[in-house]
Design an enzyme around this catalytic site. Structure first.
Site, PDB file in Angstrom:
ATOM      1  N   SER A  16     -37.163  13.954 -11.757  1.00 27.47           N
ATOM      2  CA  SER A  16     -38.222  13.088 -12.083  1.00 27.47           C
ATOM      3  C   SER A  16     -39.347  14.004 -12.857  1.00 27.47           C
ATOM      4  O   SER A  16     -39.028  15.322 -12.585  1.00 27.47           O
ATOM      5  CB  SER A  16     -38.851  12.296 -10.958  1.00 27.47           C
ATOM      6  OG  SER A  16     -39.066  12.913 -10.026  1.00 27.47           O
ATOM      7  N   GLU A  18     -43.589  14.760 -13.635  1.00 24.07           N
ATOM      8  CA  GLU A  18     -44.933  14.253 -13.458  1.00 24.07           C
ATOM      9  C   GLU A  18     -45.666  14.763 -14.539  1.00 24.07           C
ATOM     10  O   GLU A  18     -45.555  15.773 -15.174  1.00 24.07           O
ATOM     11  CB  GLU A  18     -45.331  14.927 -12.217  1.00 24.07           C
ATOM     12  CG  GLU A  18     -46.672  14.526 -11.715  1.00 24.07           C
ATOM     13  CD  GLU A  18     -47.273  15.103 -10.441  1.00 24.07           C
ATOM     14  OE1 GLU A  18     -46.408  15.076  -9.407  1.00 24.07           O
ATOM     15  OE2 GLU A  18     -48.144  15.718 -10.582  1.00 24.07           O
ATOM     16  N   ASP A 109     -57.002  14.399  -4.053  1.00 26.22           N
ATOM     17  CA  ASP A 109     -58.165  15.615  -3.886  1.00 26.22           C
ATOM     18  C   ASP A 109     -59.509  15.173  -4.917  1.00 26.22           C
ATOM     19  O   ASP A 109     -59.126  14.813  -6.067  1.00 26.22           O
ATOM     20  CB  ASP A 109     -57.571  16.814  -4.362  1.00 26.22           C
ATOM     21  CG  ASP A 109     -57.062  17.379  -3.144  1.00 26.22           C
ATOM     22  OD1 ASP A 109     -57.085  17.264  -2.140  1.00 26.22           O
ATOM     23  OD2 ASP A 109     -55.745  18.196  -3.531  1.00 26.22           O
ATOM     24  N   PHE A 216     -54.405  28.201  -9.189  1.00 29.14           N
ATOM     25  CA  PHE A 216     -53.757  26.673  -8.621  1.00 29.14           C
ATOM     26  C   PHE A 216     -53.142  26.732  -6.932  1.00 29.14           C
ATOM     27  O   PHE A 216     -53.380  26.043  -6.209  1.00 29.14           O
ATOM     28  CB  PHE A 216     -53.001  26.114  -9.581  1.00 29.14           C
ATOM     29  CG  PHE A 216     -52.810  24.481  -9.273  1.00 29.14           C
ATOM     30  CD1 PHE A 216     -53.876  23.719  -9.378  1.00 29.14           C
ATOM     31  CD2 PHE A 216     -51.590  24.204  -9.672  1.00 29.14           C
ATOM     32  CE1 PHE A 216     -53.741  22.434  -9.066  1.00 29.14           C
ATOM     33  CE2 PHE A 216     -51.433  22.632  -9.599  1.00 29.14           C
ATOM     34  CZ  PHE A 216     -52.524  21.883  -9.205  1.00 29.14           C
ATOM     35  N   HIS A 266     -38.312  17.171  -8.666  1.00 28.98           N
ATOM     36  CA  HIS A 266     -39.424  16.477  -9.457  1.00 28.98           C
ATOM     37  C   HIS A 266     -40.143  17.655  -9.862  1.00 28.98           C
ATOM     38  O   HIS A 266     -40.763  18.499  -9.481  1.00 28.98           O
ATOM     39  CB  HIS A 266     -40.326  15.856  -8.236  1.00 28.98           C
ATOM     40  CG  HIS A 266     -41.702  15.064  -8.703  1.00 28.98           C
ATOM     41  ND1 HIS A 266     -41.631  13.838  -9.265  1.00 28.98           N
ATOM     42  CD2 HIS A 266     -42.902  15.497  -8.620  1.00 28.98           C
ATOM     43  CE1 HIS A 266     -42.727  13.522  -9.695  1.00 28.98           C
ATOM     44  NE2 HIS A 266     -43.424  14.490  -9.299  1.00 28.98           N
TER      45      HIS A 266
END
Ligand code: FAD
Length: 297
Positions: A16, A18, A109, A216, A266
């Site tokens: 998948s 995102e 978040d 990140f 993912h």
């Protein structure tokens, strides 16, 4: 890719992708071409992130609707954030009407500076709420953390809270990204021992920018192993070479994950198709559909 098992890995593996809702019309046009490039590999679904602080709530809904109108399987991310139960009922009802059947349910978040002192409802609260309101209508994915969520005081409590989300009614889970395959297998084996019996899909972050990755990763608790960090430092002045190396490393990692029994992948796309396309090509997944497409193009 050097030494890759191109086209030898089973074609049954699903994946998948995102995306995040673009803020501009140019961003939306770019996203359309990214989705088009990835669609030929037939991902199981495209998920759309959600800003619990409110900034992208409407953007998530709009992008999901845009995808569904084009017969693209769209999966919204969803958080309580500051949303009331009444508002959440409306959102769920609307998604049902759109034809959404799957949700990624998170605590979310808040962007820095937005009400950080406010206690956010946990993801398990929202899973519980959705099950109470809509029964088994939605397939629910939740997040989990092979390297432990940064706010957790121990791996034991982190897995306990993960179990709480599962007991509340999650069907499957997606991990935070990682570059240490052992962390994933150690985590899934620990989960099994704790009776957590649902597919745990590894989240995969392609490597495309050194500075952003460091920033990140430190915020979300993903470790960049020293050997990888040191190697990435050598590409400081050449981002193309960094991306090329990133594709090689991440492809090998995905191979190991599949070999070890990961149920799918993912991809965190950051709204880019290039690195994912190359990784999927290296893995040889969905080669059947590619052949089909090229025959028909
Ligand atoms: P929770 O499951 O609520 O866990 C958060 C922390 O609280 C953990 O430390 C956990 O151990 C602890 N905890 C859980 N339950 C309890 C409890 N009952 N009591 C006390 N402590 C508890 N963020 C966004 O803003 N938008 C997105 O679209 C988004 N998509 C994501 C997709 C994936 C696949 C992943 C892995 C993350 C995503 N995130 C997103 C980031 C995510 O919101 C953050 O990691 C967030 O800090 C935690 O979310 P959670 O759903 O895991 O929260």
């Amino acid at each position: 890719m050097e030494g890759s098992n191109k086209n030898t890995i089973t074609k049954a593996h699903s994946f998948s992708v995102e995306m995040f809702p673009p803020r501009t019309s140019e961003g939306m046009l770019k996203l359309d071409s990214v989705v088009k490039a990835l669609q030929k590999f037939r991902p199981e679904y495209f998920s759309v992130t959600y800003g619990a602080g409110g900034a992208t709530k409407q953007g998530t809904r709009d992008l999901v609707l845009r995808f569904l109108k084009r017969d693209i399987n769209a999966v919204p991310h969803l958080s309580f954030g500051g949303t009331t139960e009444e508002e959440m009922r409306t959102i769920l009802e609307e998604y049902r009407e759109f034809g959404v059947r799957r949700l990624v349910v998170l605590r979310g978040d808040l962007p820095s500076g937005v009400g950080m002192s406010t206690q956010q409802p946990h993801a398990s609260d929202l899973v519980h709420f959705i099950r109470a309101e809509t029964g088994d209508f939605f397939n629910i994915d939740v997040a989990c953390y092979p390297e432990t969520h940064p706010e957790s005081d121990s791996v034991i409590t982190d897995i306990e809270y993960f179990k709480k989300k599962v007991r509340a009614g999650a069907n499957s889970a997606i991990t935070q990204y990682f570059y240490n395959v052992d962390a994933y297998f150690e985590f899934t084996s620990q989960c099994q021992k704790e009776g957590i019996d649902l597919p745990i899909v590894p989240g995969i972050m392609p490597i495309t920018n050194h500075a952003n990755l460091i920033k990140f990763s430190s915020a979300c608790g993903a470790e960049i192993p020293r050997w990888l960090r040191k190697r990435l430092e050598t590409f400081e002045s050449n981002n193309d070479d960094l991306c090329k190396y990133g594709v090689e490393v991440v492809s090998k990692m995905c191979e190991k994950l599949f070999e070890g029994g990961a149920p799918g992948l993912h991809f965190y796309s950051m709204n880019r198709s290039g690195p994912i396309t190359e990784i999927i090509d290296n893995l040889g997944i969905c080669a059947v559909s590619l052949q089909h497409n090229s025959e028909n193009s």
